[in-house]
Enzyme design. Structure first.
Site, PDB file in Angstrom:
ATOM      1  N   HIS A   1      -6.294   7.406 -12.216  1.00  0.00           N
ATOM      2  CA  HIS A   1      -7.366   6.657 -11.549  1.00  0.00           C
ATOM      3  C   HIS A   1      -8.723   6.791 -12.257  1.00  0.00           C
ATOM      4  O   HIS A   1      -9.409   5.807 -12.496  1.00  0.00           O
ATOM      5  CB  HIS A   1      -7.534   7.123 -10.098  1.00  0.00           C
ATOM      6  CG  HIS A   1      -6.259   7.135  -9.311  1.00  0.00           C
ATOM      7  ND1 HIS A   1      -5.285   6.183  -9.457  1.00  0.00           N
ATOM      8  CD2 HIS A   1      -5.794   7.987  -8.358  1.00  0.00           C
ATOM      9  CE1 HIS A   1      -4.284   6.448  -8.626  1.00  0.00           C
ATOM     10  NE2 HIS A   1      -4.568   7.541  -7.948  1.00  0.00           N
TER      11      HIS A   1
ATOM     12  N   GLY B   1      14.773   4.278  -2.388  1.00  0.00           N
ATOM     13  CA  GLY B   1      14.094   5.346  -1.649  1.00  0.00           C
ATOM     14  C   GLY B   1      13.397   4.785  -0.420  1.00  0.00           C
ATOM     15  O   GLY B   1      12.320   5.252  -0.028  1.00  0.00           O
TER      16      GLY B   1
ATOM     17  N   LEU C   1       6.649   7.079   0.984  1.00  0.00           N
ATOM     18  CA  LEU C   1       5.884   6.015   0.323  1.00  0.00           C
ATOM     19  C   LEU C   1       6.229   4.652   0.928  1.00  0.00           C
ATOM     20  O   LEU C   1       5.351   3.837   1.218  1.00  0.00           O
ATOM     21  CB  LEU C   1       6.181   6.022  -1.183  1.00  0.00           C
ATOM     22  CG  LEU C   1       5.503   4.940  -2.014  1.00  0.00           C
ATOM     23  CD1 LEU C   1       3.987   5.115  -2.000  1.00  0.00           C
ATOM     24  CD2 LEU C   1       6.012   4.962  -3.459  1.00  0.00           C
TER      25      LEU C   1
ATOM     26  N   GLY D   1      11.927   6.836   2.448  1.00  0.00           N
ATOM     27  CA  GLY D   1      10.923   7.860   2.134  1.00  0.00           C
ATOM     28  C   GLY D   1       9.536   7.542   2.655  1.00  0.00           C
ATOM     29  O   GLY D   1       9.259   6.480   3.231  1.00  0.00           O
TER      30      GLY D   1
ATOM     31  N   LYS E   1       3.207   6.289 -10.070  1.00  0.00           N
ATOM     32  CA  LYS E   1       2.969   7.607 -10.625  1.00  0.00           C
ATOM     33  C   LYS E   1       3.653   8.693  -9.787  1.00  0.00           C
ATOM     34  O   LYS E   1       3.848   8.467  -8.597  1.00  0.00           O
ATOM     35  CB  LYS E   1       1.484   7.836 -10.768  1.00  0.00           C
ATOM     36  CG  LYS E   1       0.739   8.240  -9.515  1.00  0.00           C
ATOM     37  CD  LYS E   1      -0.605   8.720  -9.924  1.00  0.00           C
ATOM     38  CE  LYS E   1      -0.895  10.007  -9.248  1.00  0.00           C
ATOM     39  NZ  LYS E   1      -1.687   9.865  -8.042  1.00  0.00           N
TER      40      LYS E   1
ATOM     41  N   GLU F   1     -12.409  14.052  -2.338  1.00  0.00           N
ATOM     42  CA  GLU F   1     -11.645  13.894  -1.099  1.00  0.00           C
ATOM     43  C   GLU F   1     -11.946  15.052  -0.167  1.00  0.00           C
ATOM     44  O   GLU F   1     -12.100  16.190  -0.610  1.00  0.00           O
ATOM     45  CB  GLU F   1     -10.153  13.857  -1.406  1.00  0.00           C
ATOM     46  CG  GLU F   1      -9.760  12.628  -2.202  1.00  0.00           C
ATOM     47  CD  GLU F   1      -8.278  12.562  -2.433  1.00  0.00           C
ATOM     48  OE1 GLU F   1      -7.597  11.930  -1.633  1.00  0.00           O
ATOM     49  OE2 GLU F   1      -7.804  13.187  -3.398  1.00  0.00           O
TER      50      GLU F   1
ATOM     51  N   ASP G   1      -3.117  14.343 -11.161  1.00  0.00           N
ATOM     52  CA  ASP G   1      -3.105  13.520  -9.949  1.00  0.00           C
ATOM     53  C   ASP G   1      -4.162  12.413  -9.993  1.00  0.00           C
ATOM     54  O   ASP G   1      -3.911  11.303  -9.556  1.00  0.00           O
ATOM     55  CB  ASP G   1      -3.327  14.414  -8.715  1.00  0.00           C
ATOM     56  CG  ASP G   1      -3.093  13.674  -7.403  1.00  0.00           C
ATOM     57  OD1 ASP G   1      -2.082  12.948  -7.317  1.00  0.00           O
ATOM     58  OD2 ASP G   1      -3.908  13.820  -6.479  1.00  0.00           O
TER      59      ASP G   1
ATOM     60  N   LYS H   1     -10.002  18.143  -4.058  1.00  0.00           N
ATOM     61  CA  LYS H   1      -9.600  18.102  -2.651  1.00  0.00           C
ATOM     62  C   LYS H   1     -10.497  19.082  -1.896  1.00  0.00           C
ATOM     63  O   LYS H   1     -11.057  20.014  -2.486  1.00  0.00           O
ATOM     64  CB  LYS H   1      -8.146  18.568  -2.512  1.00  0.00           C
ATOM     65  CG  LYS H   1      -7.141  17.763  -3.343  1.00  0.00           C
ATOM     66  CD  LYS H   1      -6.593  16.595  -2.569  1.00  0.00           C
ATOM     67  CE  LYS H   1      -5.502  15.874  -3.327  1.00  0.00           C
ATOM     68  NZ  LYS H   1      -5.308  14.502  -2.850  1.00  0.00           N
TER      69      LYS H   1
ATOM     70  N   ARG I   1      20.627   6.702  -1.309  1.00  0.00           N
ATOM     71  CA  ARG I   1      21.893   7.440  -1.296  1.00  0.00           C
ATOM     72  C   ARG I   1      22.445   7.602   0.107  1.00  0.00           C
ATOM     73  O   ARG I   1      23.638   7.744   0.303  1.00  0.00           O
ATOM     74  CB  ARG I   1      21.676   8.842  -1.862  1.00  0.00           C
ATOM     75  CG  ARG I   1      21.277   8.841  -3.311  1.00  0.00           C
ATOM     76  CD  ARG I   1      20.767  10.223  -3.649  1.00  0.00           C
ATOM     77  NE  ARG I   1      20.518  10.359  -5.064  1.00  0.00           N
ATOM     78  CZ  ARG I   1      19.535  11.081  -5.583  1.00  0.00           C
ATOM     79  NH1 ARG I   1      18.709  11.726  -4.771  1.00  0.00           N
ATOM     80  NH2 ARG I   1      19.371  11.167  -6.871  1.00  0.00           N
TER      81      ARG I   1
HETATM   82  C1  BG6 Z   1      -3.199   9.255  -5.052  1.00  0.00           C
HETATM   83  C2  BG6 Z   1      -3.157  10.741  -5.201  1.00  0.00           C
HETATM   84  O1  BG6 Z   1      -2.818   8.629  -6.248  1.00  0.00           O
HETATM   85  O2  BG6 Z   1      -4.516   8.873  -4.725  1.00  0.00           O
HETATM   86  C3  BG6 Z   1      -3.623  11.417  -3.937  1.00  0.00           C
HETATM   87  O3  BG6 Z   1      -1.831  11.147  -5.491  1.00  0.00           O
HETATM   88  C4  BG6 Z   1      -4.974  10.902  -3.531  1.00  0.00           C
HETATM   89  O4  BG6 Z   1      -3.673  12.828  -4.105  1.00  0.00           O
HETATM   90  C5  BG6 Z   1      -4.978   9.392  -3.506  1.00  0.00           C
HETATM   91  O5  BG6 Z   1      -5.260  11.413  -2.250  1.00  0.00           O
HETATM   92  C6  BG6 Z   1      -6.370   8.858  -3.289  1.00  0.00           C
HETATM   93  O6  BG6 Z   1      -6.302   7.495  -3.072  1.00  0.00           O
HETATM   94  P1  BG6 Z   1      -7.411   6.773  -2.226  1.00  0.00           P
HETATM   95  O7  BG6 Z   1      -7.033   5.326  -2.305  1.00  0.00           O
HETATM   96  O8  BG6 Z   1      -7.348   7.337  -0.857  1.00  0.00           O
HETATM   97  O9  BG6 Z   1      -8.697   7.083  -2.919  1.00  0.00           O
END
Ligand code: BG6
Length: 464
Positions: A223, A11, A16, A14, A131, A199, A218, A309, A43
């Site tokens: 985390h 990938g 990421l 992409g 994840k 966030e 998420d 968020k 692909r």
């Molecule tokens: C990711 C989540 O794992 O962590 C996101 O999928 C989130 O939605 C992000 O924004 C937050 O990471 P960090 O390092 O910015 O706190």
């Protein structure tokens, strides 16, 4: 120094790969001089020259781009993996990084096994997965079983980038390399633990993923629970990955599944208008919940986690509130002490602070909140490495301390699954204004649950 390696990114075209993996790899290689060849595998058709240009743009690194390669393959067809196999035939170490959507994980892992690229028990063949690792306990269990069929646990690296944040790793240093903290780290002296992962941003362009996931999958399942496990685990026998994982597992095992009546969900105003979100989506963008840990150390201590968020600002923080000291009687007046807070600031303004009570300077005896603060930035002259740099550095070196083990992932799903199921059958979550701290009910959850109120440093007298 890690050995030379081939990093095969599935990938590789992409988001990421271009937003996180290649830029971090670029920094790492520039800083530490690792010898890494990037191989993009996907692909789509792409010429090597095209891919090299992309690698240059994303990593900013000439050396990485100069020897990058591209292979086109069909994830589900092991015979299409032959060109890749030939390319890496004499590589001393091959890292397969699945930067693809989760629905492709099974077929890629199976094809790696059938094509002979994955060699069980060979520590120079490693696989990295990101994840979402499942969407519930059953699917996480299935994924773990598929990985285990092709690789040994020592060859598997499951990314939780929070574990690779410097300040998260510093939790271990704080707790176990200072004799000041550990003696108070229990139900006798700690009244409550409050963890905030807030966030400011909304979901941006990630509706495709987020509208299926929501805040619990998420952030909480991974985390936040990993952070909580590090905060609450027993001292490991050694600080090698294996023992730290064991200690985290024991902490997670002592956590009860979340009681849905002890949780609050919300959705930010305007979420339904975000591009790609289902018009009637009931997905939560905010979650607050109470966790209890039924063991000798934490029994009866209410622990609260919240994430969301579109909150007022980006802040990840652990606040540990100690029990009040007894009243002071001074000159016939009763004076309440200032509750001691230990604040671990994961980001931004990484650091640790202690909020204590002090005497207000002057002729009267009066208590005021006062802060003592360690700014993590003062310990280093250079910027903190990005979590992905730490992740990649550890994968290249073959270490596991920044990665959760298979069982931790499943234990965390066990904790959140009942809540996710309960919320699936509920109506629309409460809508909260963008830039607020989420639904009011989350304040009541803490107030009635023995936690007092949510605290974030900066807003609280004596913390900054
Ligand atoms: C990711 C989540 O794992 O962590 C996101 O999928 C989130 O939605 C992000 O924004 C937050 O990471 P960090 O390092 O910015 O706190």
């Amino acid at each position: 120094m890690a050995q030379a390696a081939d990093l095969v990114i599935f990938g590789a075209s992409g988001d990421l790969a271009h937003r996180k993996i290649l830029p971090s790899l670029g920094h790492l290689v520039a800083r530490e001089g690792q010898s890494v060849r990037v191989i993009g595998a996907a692909r789509s058709h792409k010429s090597t020259a095209e891919f090299r240009t992309e690698v240059k743009a994303s990593s900013g690194n000439e050396r990485l781009s100069a020897n990058a390669e591209w292979v086109q393959l069909d994830y589900a067809d092991p015979s299409s993996f032959t060109p890749l196999k030939e390319l890496v035939a004499s590589s001393p170490c091959i890292i397969f990084y699945l930067a693809t959507p989760p629905e492709t994980f099974s077929e890629i892992v199976a094809s790696l096994a059938v094509s002979g690229l994955a060699k069980k028990a060979d520590a120079t063949r490693r696989i990295v997965v990101e994840k979402p690792l499942g969407h519930n306990l059953a699917s996480a269990h299935k994924l773990n079983a598929e990985l285990a069929a092709a690789f040994d646990e020592e060859q598997i690296f499951r990314i939780d980038h929070y574990l690779a944040k410097d300040t998260v790793q510093n939790v271990i240093a704080l707790r176990f390399s200072n004799s000041l903290f550990e003696p108070v780290w229990n139900r006798t002296l700690i009244e409550t633990i409050l963890i905030t992962v807030a966030e400011e941003e909304g979901i941006g362009k990630r509706a495709g993923y987020y509208d299926q996931a929501g805040a619990v999958r998420d952030i909480i399942q991974n985390h936040a629970l990993q952070l909580l496990a590090l905060i609450t685990m027993e001292p490991p026998t050694t600080f090698d990955a294996d023992y730290v994982r064991r200690a985290k597992r024991a902490a997670l095992r002592a956590m009860s599944p979340i009681d849905p009546s002890m949780a609050v969900r919300g959705q930010y105003e305007g979420y339904l208008e975000e591009p790609g979100v289902a018009p009637d989506s009931r997905r939560e963008t905010y979650a607050a919940l109470r966790v209890s840990i039924d063991n000798w150390r934490w029994d009866g201590v209410p622990i609260f986690l919240r994430t969301g968020k579109a909150l007022p600002r980006r802040v990840t923080e652990v606040v540990i509130k100690l029990h009040d000291a007894p009243m002071l009687r001074i000159a016939g007046r009763r004076q309440r002490g200032i509750p001691t807070l230990i604040v671990i600031r994961i980001q931004p303004d990484e650091g640790i602070s202690l909020r204590i009570g002090a005497k207000r300077p002057g002729t009267r005896f009066e208590m005021v909140p006062a802060g003592m603060r360690l700014d993590y930035a003062h310990l280093t002259k250079t910027a903190l490495p990005d979590a992905y740099e730490n992740v990649l550095s550890e994968v290249l070196a073959g270490g596991h301390s920044a990665f959760p083990g298979a069982e931790e992932i499943e234990l965390s799903w066990e904790i959140v699954d009942p809540l996710i199921r309960a919320w699936e059958s509920e109506g629309h979550p409460e809508v909260y204004p963008v830039g607020s701290w989420g639904p009011r009910a989350a304040d009541d959850l803490v107030a009635t649950g023995g936690g007092g109120r949510w605290i974030v440093s900066g807003d609280e007298p004596g913390t900054s």
